[in-house]
Design a protein around this motif. Structure first.
Motif, PDB file in Angstrom:
ATOM      1  N   ASN A 154      -3.434  19.335   1.723  1.00 53.28           N
ATOM      2  CA  ASN A 154      -3.614  19.674   0.441  1.00 53.28           C
ATOM      3  C   ASN A 154      -4.805  18.775  -0.147  1.00 53.28           C
ATOM      4  OD1 ASN A 154      -1.610  21.480  -0.060  1.00 53.28           O
ATOM      5  ND2 ASN A 154      -0.141  19.965  -1.037  1.00 53.28           N
ATOM      6  N   ALA A 155      -5.169  17.610   0.172  1.00 49.78           N
ATOM      7  CA  ALA A 155      -6.156  16.726  -0.198  1.00 49.78           C
ATOM      8  C   ALA A 155      -7.217  17.624   0.251  1.00 49.78           C
ATOM      9  CB  ALA A 155      -5.848  15.136   0.082  1.00 49.78           C
ATOM     10  N   LYS A 157      -7.665  20.651   1.153  1.00 47.50           N
ATOM     11  CA  LYS A 157      -8.038  22.071   0.580  1.00 47.50           C
ATOM     12  C   LYS A 157      -8.525  21.888  -0.938  1.00 47.50           C
ATOM     13  CE  LYS A 157      -3.723  23.985   1.258  1.00 47.50           C
ATOM     14  NZ  LYS A 157      -2.764  24.807   1.131  1.00 47.50           N
ATOM     15  N   PHE A 158      -7.966  20.918  -1.623  1.00 49.06           N
ATOM     16  CA  PHE A 158      -8.118  20.986  -2.828  1.00 49.06           C
ATOM     17  C   PHE A 158      -9.357  19.843  -3.550  1.00 49.06           C
ATOM     18  CE2 PHE A 158      -4.003  22.735  -2.526  1.00 49.06           C
ATOM     19  CZ  PHE A 158      -4.312  24.118  -2.883  1.00 49.06           C
ATOM     20  N   ASP A 184      -7.090  11.778  -3.509  1.00 48.00           N
ATOM     21  CA  ASP A 184      -8.178  12.627  -3.183  1.00 48.00           C
ATOM     22  C   ASP A 184      -9.211  12.611  -4.620  1.00 48.00           C
ATOM     23  OD1 ASP A 184      -7.732  14.795  -5.075  1.00 48.00           O
ATOM     24  OD2 ASP A 184      -5.966  15.207  -3.743  1.00 48.00           O
ATOM     25  N   GLY A 188      -8.027  17.271  -9.779  1.00 45.02           N
ATOM     26  CA  GLY A 188      -6.912  16.906 -10.708  1.00 45.02           C
ATOM     27  C   GLY A 188      -6.157  18.365 -10.974  1.00 45.02           C
ATOM     28  N   ILE A 189      -4.794  17.616 -11.535  1.00 46.82           N
ATOM     29  CA  ILE A 189      -3.640  18.551 -11.884  1.00 46.82           C
ATOM     30  C   ILE A 189      -3.355  18.421 -13.394  1.00 46.82           C
ATOM     31  CG2 ILE A 189      -1.617  19.592 -11.194  1.00 46.82           C
ATOM     32  CD1 ILE A 189      -2.241  18.136  -8.406  1.00 46.82           C
ATOM     33  N   TYR A 202       5.542  27.633  -6.355  1.00 45.70           N
ATOM     34  CA  TYR A 202       4.619  27.281  -7.565  1.00 45.70           C
ATOM     35  C   TYR A 202       3.021  26.850  -6.930  1.00 45.70           C
ATOM     36  CZ  TYR A 202       3.044  25.631 -11.983  1.00 45.70           C
ATOM     37  OH  TYR A 202       2.282  25.890 -13.237  1.00 45.70           O
ATOM     38  N   ARG A 203       2.264  27.443  -7.484  1.00 43.99           N
ATOM     39  CA  ARG A 203       0.770  27.491  -7.170  1.00 43.99           C
ATOM     40  C   ARG A 203       0.101  27.266  -8.619  1.00 43.99           C
ATOM     41  NH1 ARG A 203      -2.674  29.886  -2.888  1.00 43.99           N
ATOM     42  NH2 ARG A 203      -2.759  27.806  -2.232  1.00 43.99           N
ATOM     43  N   VAL A 204      -0.872  26.036  -8.711  1.00 45.51           N
ATOM     44  CA  VAL A 204      -1.556  26.044 -10.013  1.00 45.51           C
ATOM     45  C   VAL A 204      -2.325  27.232 -10.272  1.00 45.51           C
ATOM     46  CG1 VAL A 204      -3.094  24.734 -11.366  1.00 45.51           C
ATOM     47  CG2 VAL A 204      -1.532  23.584 -10.095  1.00 45.51           C
ATOM     48  N   SER A 209      -6.844  27.280  -6.419  1.00 44.71           N
ATOM     49  CA  SER A 209      -5.677  27.634  -5.668  1.00 44.71           C
ATOM     50  C   SER A 209      -5.536  29.191  -5.347  1.00 44.71           C
ATOM     51  CB  SER A 209      -4.556  27.527  -6.628  1.00 44.71           C
ATOM     52  OG  SER A 209      -4.256  26.147  -7.012  1.00 44.71           O
ATOM     53  N   ILE A 215       1.074  29.113   0.157  1.00 42.50           N
ATOM     54  CA  ILE A 215       2.283  29.899  -0.511  1.00 42.50           C
ATOM     55  C   ILE A 215       2.975  29.097  -1.322  1.00 42.50           C
ATOM     56  CG2 ILE A 215       2.232  31.715   1.507  1.00 42.50           C
ATOM     57  CD1 ILE A 215       4.800  30.078   2.463  1.00 42.50           C
ATOM     58  N   GLY A 216       2.681  27.853  -1.732  1.00 36.95           N
ATOM     59  CA  GLY A 216       3.288  27.092  -2.642  1.00 36.95           C
ATOM     60  C   GLY A 216       4.817  26.312  -2.181  1.00 36.95           C
ATOM     61  N   LEU A 219       5.005  21.519  -1.021  1.00 32.29           N
ATOM     62  CA  LEU A 219       5.427  20.044  -1.764  1.00 32.29           C
ATOM     63  C   LEU A 219       7.005  20.152  -2.059  1.00 32.29           C
ATOM     64  CD1 LEU A 219       2.469  19.655  -4.639  1.00 32.29           C
ATOM     65  CD2 LEU A 219       2.925  18.314  -2.550  1.00 32.29           C
ATOM     66  N   TYR A 220       7.321  21.582  -2.379  1.00 32.03           N
ATOM     67  CA  TYR A 220       8.765  21.823  -2.437  1.00 32.03           C
ATOM     68  C   TYR A 220       9.480  21.163  -1.092  1.00 32.03           C
ATOM     69  CZ  TYR A 220      13.219  24.177  -1.771  1.00 32.03           C
ATOM     70  OH  TYR A 220      14.696  24.520  -1.486  1.00 32.03           O
ATOM     71  N   SER A 243      -6.286  13.107  -7.500  1.00 25.95           N
ATOM     72  CA  SER A 243      -4.843  13.144  -7.628  1.00 25.95           C
ATOM     73  C   SER A 243      -4.264  12.243  -6.545  1.00 25.95           C
ATOM     74  CB  SER A 243      -4.270  14.532  -7.098  1.00 25.95           C
ATOM     75  OG  SER A 243      -4.978  15.584  -8.009  1.00 25.95           O
TER      76      SER A 243
HETATM   77  P1  ADP Z   1       0.129  25.418  -0.992  1.00 27.56           P
HETATM   78  O1  ADP Z   1      -0.739  24.287  -0.625  1.00 27.56           O
HETATM   79  O2  ADP Z   1       0.451  26.221   0.215  1.00 27.56           O
HETATM   80  O3  ADP Z   1      -0.149  26.049  -2.526  1.00 27.56           O
HETATM   81  P2  ADP Z   1       2.049  23.116  -2.114  1.00 27.56           P
HETATM   82  O4  ADP Z   1       3.440  23.069  -2.459  1.00 27.56           O
HETATM   83  O5  ADP Z   1       1.611  22.295  -0.986  1.00 27.56           O
HETATM   84  O6  ADP Z   1       1.732  24.710  -1.607  1.00 27.56           O
HETATM   85  O7  ADP Z   1       1.237  22.819  -3.225  1.00 27.56           O
HETATM   86  C1  ADP Z   1       1.406  23.746  -4.739  1.00 27.56           C
HETATM   87  C2  ADP Z   1       0.198  23.571  -5.389  1.00 27.56           C
HETATM   88  O8  ADP Z   1       0.017  22.233  -6.032  1.00 27.56           O
HETATM   89  C3  ADP Z   1      -1.192  24.079  -4.824  1.00 27.56           C
HETATM   90  O9  ADP Z   1      -1.207  25.501  -4.726  1.00 27.56           O
HETATM   91  C4  ADP Z   1      -2.296  23.649  -5.758  1.00 27.56           C
HETATM   92  O10 ADP Z   1      -2.182  24.521  -6.792  1.00 27.56           O
HETATM   93  C5  ADP Z   1      -1.567  22.284  -6.203  1.00 27.56           C
HETATM   94  N1  ADP Z   1      -1.982  21.153  -5.365  1.00 27.56           N
HETATM   95  C6  ADP Z   1      -1.160  20.657  -4.472  1.00 27.56           C
HETATM   96  N2  ADP Z   1      -1.837  19.545  -3.715  1.00 27.56           N
HETATM   97  C7  ADP Z   1      -3.021  19.221  -4.701  1.00 27.56           C
HETATM   98  C8  ADP Z   1      -4.006  18.366  -4.912  1.00 27.56           C
HETATM   99  N3  ADP Z   1      -4.226  17.430  -3.968  1.00 27.56           N
HETATM  100  N4  ADP Z   1      -5.049  18.558  -5.616  1.00 27.56           N
HETATM  101  C9  ADP Z   1      -5.070  19.637  -6.644  1.00 27.56           C
HETATM  102  N5  ADP Z   1      -3.949  20.429  -6.669  1.00 27.56           N
HETATM  103  C10 ADP Z   1      -2.900  20.393  -5.751  1.00 27.56           C
END
Ligand code: ADP
Length: 260
Positions: A154-155, A157-158, A184, A188-189, A202-204, A209, A215-216, A219-220, A243
Protein backbone atom coordinates in the motif's frame (compact mmCIF):
# COMPACT_ATOMS: atom_id res chain seq x y z
CA UNK A 1 -28.69 -2.14 -4.16
CA UNK A 2 -28.78 -2.92 -7.85
CA UNK A 3 -25.49 -4.51 -8.86
CA UNK A 4 -23.78 -2.90 -11.81
CA UNK A 5 -21.14 -5.46 -12.78
CA UNK A 6 -19.25 -2.98 -14.94
CA UNK A 7 -18.65 -0.61 -12.07
CA UNK A 8 -15.12 -0.71 -10.56
CA UNK A 9 -15.10 -1.61 -6.88
CA UNK A 10 -13.51 1.75 -6.08
CA UNK A 11 -16.74 3.37 -7.14
CA UNK A 12 -18.84 1.19 -4.90
CA UNK A 13 -17.88 3.17 -1.81
CA UNK A 14 -20.85 3.28 0.49
CA UNK A 15 -21.87 6.83 1.22
CA UNK A 16 -24.35 5.75 3.84
CA UNK A 17 -23.77 2.26 5.19
CA UNK A 18 -26.92 0.30 5.75
CA UNK A 19 -27.02 -1.52 9.03
CA UNK A 20 -29.61 -4.27 8.52
CA UNK A 21 -28.03 -7.73 7.99
CA UNK A 22 -30.02 -8.19 4.77
CA UNK A 23 -28.75 -4.92 3.27
CA UNK A 24 -25.22 -5.74 4.44
CA UNK A 25 -25.39 -9.11 2.63
CA UNK A 26 -26.72 -7.51 -0.56
CA UNK A 27 -23.92 -4.96 -0.42
CA UNK A 28 -21.28 -7.70 -0.01
CA UNK A 29 -22.73 -9.58 -3.01
CA UNK A 30 -22.74 -6.42 -5.13
CA UNK A 31 -19.14 -5.67 -4.13
CA UNK A 32 -18.09 -9.20 -5.05
CA UNK A 33 -19.64 -8.92 -8.50
CA UNK A 34 -17.80 -5.63 -9.01
CA UNK A 35 -14.53 -7.25 -7.86
CA UNK A 36 -14.89 -10.25 -10.15
CA UNK A 37 -15.94 -8.25 -13.18
CA UNK A 38 -13.32 -5.56 -12.92
CA UNK A 39 -10.33 -6.57 -10.82
CA UNK A 40 -10.10 -10.15 -12.07
CA UNK A 41 -10.93 -9.35 -15.66
CA UNK A 42 -8.29 -6.63 -16.07
CA UNK A 43 -5.21 -8.84 -15.48
CA UNK A 44 -6.84 -11.70 -17.42
CA UNK A 45 -7.30 -9.43 -20.42
CA UNK A 46 -3.66 -8.40 -20.14
CA UNK A 47 -2.46 -12.01 -20.04
CA UNK A 48 -4.67 -12.96 -22.97
CA UNK A 49 -3.46 -9.97 -24.99
CA UNK A 50 0.21 -10.73 -24.28
CA UNK A 51 -0.18 -14.40 -25.25
CA UNK A 52 -2.10 -13.56 -28.43
CA UNK A 53 0.68 -11.19 -29.49
CA UNK A 54 3.39 -13.75 -28.66
CA UNK A 55 1.58 -16.38 -30.73
CA UNK A 56 1.49 -14.28 -33.92
CA UNK A 57 4.34 -15.44 -36.17
CA UNK A 58 3.75 -12.56 -38.59
CA UNK A 59 4.89 -10.00 -36.00
CA UNK A 60 8.46 -11.39 -35.84
CA UNK A 61 8.97 -9.98 -32.34
CA UNK A 62 12.48 -9.36 -31.11
CA UNK A 63 13.52 -11.24 -27.99
CA UNK A 64 13.33 -7.98 -26.00
CA UNK A 65 9.72 -7.48 -27.08
CA UNK A 66 8.90 -11.08 -26.24
CA UNK A 67 10.47 -10.68 -22.80
CA UNK A 68 8.47 -7.50 -22.12
CA UNK A 69 5.23 -9.29 -23.00
CA UNK A 70 6.14 -12.25 -20.82
CA UNK A 71 6.96 -9.96 -17.90
CA UNK A 72 3.64 -8.16 -18.35
CA UNK A 73 1.81 -11.49 -18.30
CA UNK A 74 3.82 -12.56 -15.24
CA UNK A 75 2.94 -9.36 -13.33
CA UNK A 76 -0.74 -9.79 -14.23
CA UNK A 77 -0.57 -13.39 -12.97
CA UNK A 78 0.92 -12.20 -9.66
CA UNK A 79 -1.89 -9.66 -9.38
CA UNK A 80 -4.48 -12.36 -10.02
CA UNK A 81 -3.01 -14.70 -7.47
CA UNK A 82 -2.86 -11.92 -4.83
CA UNK A 83 -6.54 -11.16 -5.46
CA UNK A 84 -7.47 -14.80 -5.10
CA UNK A 85 -5.38 -15.14 -1.90
CA UNK A 86 -7.12 -12.08 -0.45
CA UNK A 87 -10.59 -13.39 -1.32
CA UNK A 88 -9.69 -16.74 0.24
CA UNK A 89 -8.22 -15.22 3.43
CA UNK A 90 -11.26 -12.99 3.84
CA UNK A 91 -13.63 -15.90 3.38
CA UNK A 92 -11.67 -18.02 5.92
CA UNK A 93 -11.79 -15.15 8.42
CA UNK A 94 -15.53 -14.76 7.84
CA UNK A 95 -16.21 -18.45 8.39
CA UNK A 96 -13.97 -18.61 11.47
CA UNK A 97 -11.79 -21.11 9.62
CA UNK A 98 -8.58 -19.22 10.21
CA UNK A 99 -5.92 -21.08 12.18
CA UNK A 100 -2.76 -19.46 13.51
CA UNK A 101 0.36 -21.65 13.40
CA UNK A 102 2.03 -19.82 16.27
CA UNK A 103 5.62 -20.13 17.42
CA UNK A 104 8.12 -17.90 19.18
CA UNK A 105 9.76 -15.65 16.60
CA UNK A 106 12.08 -12.67 16.59
CA UNK A 107 10.10 -9.88 14.94
CA UNK A 108 13.33 -8.40 13.54
CA UNK A 109 13.89 -11.63 11.60
CA UNK A 110 10.34 -11.69 10.21
CA UNK A 111 10.68 -8.08 9.03
CA UNK A 112 14.17 -8.72 7.60
CA UNK A 113 12.80 -11.70 5.62
CA UNK A 114 9.94 -9.66 4.14
CA UNK A 115 12.25 -6.79 3.18
CA UNK A 116 14.68 -9.11 1.41
CA UNK A 117 11.86 -10.69 -0.64
CA UNK A 118 10.01 -7.57 -1.70
CA UNK A 119 8.56 -7.99 -5.18
CA UNK A 120 7.40 -4.43 -5.61
CA UNK A 121 9.60 -1.49 -4.72
CA UNK A 122 9.27 0.78 -7.74
CA UNK A 123 11.57 3.77 -7.42
CA UNK A 124 10.88 4.15 -3.73
CA UNK A 125 13.66 4.67 -1.24
CA UNK A 126 13.17 2.03 1.42
CA UNK A 127 14.63 2.76 4.85
CA UNK A 128 14.47 0.28 7.70
CA UNK A 129 15.30 0.65 11.38
CA UNK A 130 15.24 -2.63 13.25
CA UNK A 131 15.51 -3.07 16.99
CA UNK A 132 19.04 -3.61 18.46
CA UNK A 133 17.85 -6.51 20.57
CA UNK A 134 15.71 -9.54 19.57
CA UNK A 135 11.99 -8.88 19.94
CA UNK A 136 10.43 -12.22 20.78
CA UNK A 137 6.72 -12.59 20.10
CA UNK A 138 4.48 -15.61 19.90
CA UNK A 139 3.05 -15.42 16.40
CA UNK A 140 2.37 -17.06 13.08
CA UNK A 141 5.30 -15.77 10.98
CA UNK A 142 3.52 -16.31 7.63
CA UNK A 143 0.52 -14.28 8.77
CA UNK A 144 2.77 -11.49 10.06
CA UNK A 145 4.52 -11.48 6.68
CA UNK A 146 1.11 -11.14 5.02
CA UNK A 147 0.34 -8.06 7.17
CA UNK A 148 3.69 -6.41 6.55
CA UNK A 149 3.60 -7.14 2.81
CA UNK A 150 0.17 -5.55 2.60
CA UNK A 151 1.24 -2.40 4.46
CA UNK A 152 4.37 -2.09 2.32
CA UNK A 153 2.51 -2.69 -0.95
CA UNK A 154 0.00 0.00 0.00
CA UNK A 155 2.81 2.42 0.89
CA UNK A 156 4.37 1.81 -2.55
CA UNK A 157 1.04 1.97 -4.38
CA UNK A 158 -0.22 5.13 -2.74
CA UNK A 159 2.89 7.31 -2.61
CA UNK A 160 4.85 8.97 -5.41
CA UNK A 161 7.83 7.27 -7.07
CA UNK A 162 11.11 8.43 -5.56
CA UNK A 163 9.60 9.11 -2.13
CA UNK A 164 10.77 7.38 1.04
CA UNK A 165 9.02 4.45 2.71
CA UNK A 166 10.25 3.79 6.22
CA UNK A 167 9.88 0.62 8.26
CA UNK A 168 10.56 0.75 11.97
CA UNK A 169 10.60 -2.11 14.49
CA UNK A 170 10.89 -1.27 18.18
CA UNK A 171 9.80 -2.25 21.66
CA UNK A 172 7.52 -0.30 23.96
CA UNK A 173 8.92 -1.73 27.18
CA UNK A 174 6.38 0.01 29.42
CA UNK A 175 3.46 -1.62 27.58
CA UNK A 176 5.34 -4.90 26.98
CA UNK A 177 4.64 -4.54 23.27
CA UNK A 178 6.57 -4.75 20.05
CA UNK A 179 5.67 -2.16 17.41
CA UNK A 180 6.11 -2.33 13.65
CA UNK A 181 5.35 0.75 11.57
CA UNK A 182 5.35 1.58 7.87
CA UNK A 183 5.46 5.28 6.97
CA UNK A 184 5.04 6.79 3.54
CA UNK A 185 5.03 10.26 2.04
CA UNK A 186 1.84 9.82 0.04
CA UNK A 187 -1.12 12.14 -0.12
CA UNK A 188 -2.51 10.96 3.22
CA UNK A 189 -5.98 9.74 4.20
CA UNK A 190 -8.80 12.00 5.39
CA UNK A 191 -10.04 11.29 8.91
CA UNK A 192 -13.55 10.37 7.69
CA UNK A 193 -11.96 7.67 5.50
CA UNK A 194 -9.62 6.46 8.26
CA UNK A 195 -12.69 5.39 10.23
CA UNK A 196 -13.65 2.88 7.46
CA UNK A 197 -10.25 1.60 6.31
CA UNK A 198 -10.47 -1.74 8.10
CA UNK A 199 -13.88 -2.53 6.62
CA UNK A 200 -14.19 -5.14 3.87
CA UNK A 201 -13.95 -3.77 0.31
CA UNK A 202 -13.49 -0.17 1.45
CA UNK A 203 -11.37 1.97 -0.84
CA UNK A 204 -10.93 5.71 -0.52
CA UNK A 205 -12.97 7.35 -3.24
CA UNK A 206 -10.27 9.43 -4.87
CA UNK A 207 -8.75 9.29 -8.33
CA UNK A 208 -5.62 7.55 -7.08
CA UNK A 209 -7.42 4.56 -5.52
CA UNK A 210 -9.51 4.20 -8.66
CA UNK A 211 -6.42 4.02 -10.85
CA UNK A 212 -4.57 1.67 -8.49
CA UNK A 213 -5.24 -2.07 -8.54
CA UNK A 214 -6.80 -3.53 -5.44
CA UNK A 215 -10.05 -4.68 -3.93
CA UNK A 216 -10.05 -3.15 -0.48
CA UNK A 217 -9.51 -6.38 1.46
CA UNK A 218 -5.84 -6.02 2.49
CA UNK A 219 -6.38 -3.80 5.53
CA UNK A 220 -9.46 -5.75 6.62
CA UNK A 221 -7.42 -8.98 6.58
CA UNK A 222 -4.41 -7.31 8.24
CA UNK A 223 -6.51 -5.91 11.07
CA UNK A 224 -8.11 -9.30 11.70
CA UNK A 225 -4.70 -11.04 11.75
CA UNK A 226 -3.17 -8.52 14.16
CA UNK A 227 -6.27 -8.72 16.36
CA UNK A 228 -6.01 -12.56 16.44
CA UNK A 229 -2.44 -12.12 17.76
CA UNK A 230 -3.69 -9.93 20.62
CA UNK A 231 -2.40 -6.73 19.00
CA UNK A 232 -3.80 -3.63 17.34
CA UNK A 233 -3.47 -2.13 13.88
CA UNK A 234 -3.60 1.66 13.79
CA UNK A 235 -3.38 4.40 11.23
CA UNK A 236 -2.10 7.94 11.62
CA UNK A 237 -2.33 10.18 8.62
CA UNK A 238 -2.33 13.80 7.64
CA UNK A 239 -3.55 15.02 4.26
CA UNK A 240 -0.65 16.10 2.08
CA UNK A 241 1.99 14.66 4.40
CA UNK A 242 1.67 10.88 4.34
CA UNK A 243 0.50 7.96 6.43
CA UNK A 244 1.82 5.64 9.10
CA UNK A 245 0.27 2.23 9.59
CA UNK A 246 1.55 0.47 12.71
CA UNK A 247 0.73 -2.69 14.56
CA UNK A 248 1.51 -3.81 18.08
CA UNK A 249 2.06 -7.35 19.33
CA UNK A 250 2.35 -8.53 22.92
CA UNK A 251 6.05 -9.07 23.78
CA UNK A 252 7.33 -12.35 25.16
CA UNK A 253 6.16 -15.92 24.80
CA UNK A 254 4.86 -16.48 28.32
CA UNK A 255 1.63 -14.48 28.39
CA UNK A 256 0.96 -14.30 24.68
CA UNK A 257 -2.41 -15.43 23.33
CA UNK A 258 -2.80 -19.07 22.46
CA UNK A 259 -3.70 -20.29 18.98
CA UNK A 260 -7.23 -19.66 17.85
P1 ADP B 1 -6.47 -2.14 -1.59
O1 ADP B 1 -5.05 -1.68 -1.44
O2 ADP B 1 -6.59 -3.45 -2.29
O3 ADP B 1 -7.39 -1.10 -2.13
P2 ADP B 1 -6.56 -2.12 1.33
O4 ADP B 1 -7.59 -2.69 2.24
O5 ADP B 1 -5.16 -2.55 1.55
O6 ADP B 1 -7.06 -2.46 -0.13
O7 ADP B 1 -6.64 -0.54 1.41
C1 ADP B 1 -7.92 0.09 1.39
C2 ADP B 1 -7.80 1.53 0.91
O8 ADP B 1 -7.12 2.32 1.88
C3 ADP B 1 -6.99 1.70 -0.37
O9 ADP B 1 -7.77 1.46 -1.52
C4 ADP B 1 -6.58 3.16 -0.27
O10 ADP B 1 -7.65 3.98 -0.71
C5 ADP B 1 -6.39 3.35 1.24
N1 ADP B 1 -4.97 3.22 1.65
C6 ADP B 1 -4.39 2.11 2.17
N2 ADP B 1 -3.09 2.35 2.46
C7 ADP B 1 -2.86 3.63 2.10
C8 ADP B 1 -1.70 4.48 2.14
N3 ADP B 1 -0.53 4.04 2.61
N4 ADP B 1 -1.84 5.76 1.69
C9 ADP B 1 -3.03 6.22 1.22
N5 ADP B 1 -4.15 5.46 1.14
C10 ADP B 1 -4.07 4.19 1.58
Amino acid sequence: MSADPTRPVAETRREKRETSPQRELEQIKADLIAVVSHELRTPLTLIRGSLDTLLRPDLALTSDQQERLLRRAREATDRLSLLIDELLSASQIESGDYVLQSQVVDLNEVVRGVLSNLAQLGDHRLQATLSDTPLLVRADPLKLEQVLNNLLNNAFKFSPPGSAVTVCVKADAARREALVSVTDQGRGIASEDQAHLFTKFYRVDNGLSRRTPGIGLGLYISERIVHAHGGQLRVQSEMGKGSTFSFSLPLGDDDAPTDD
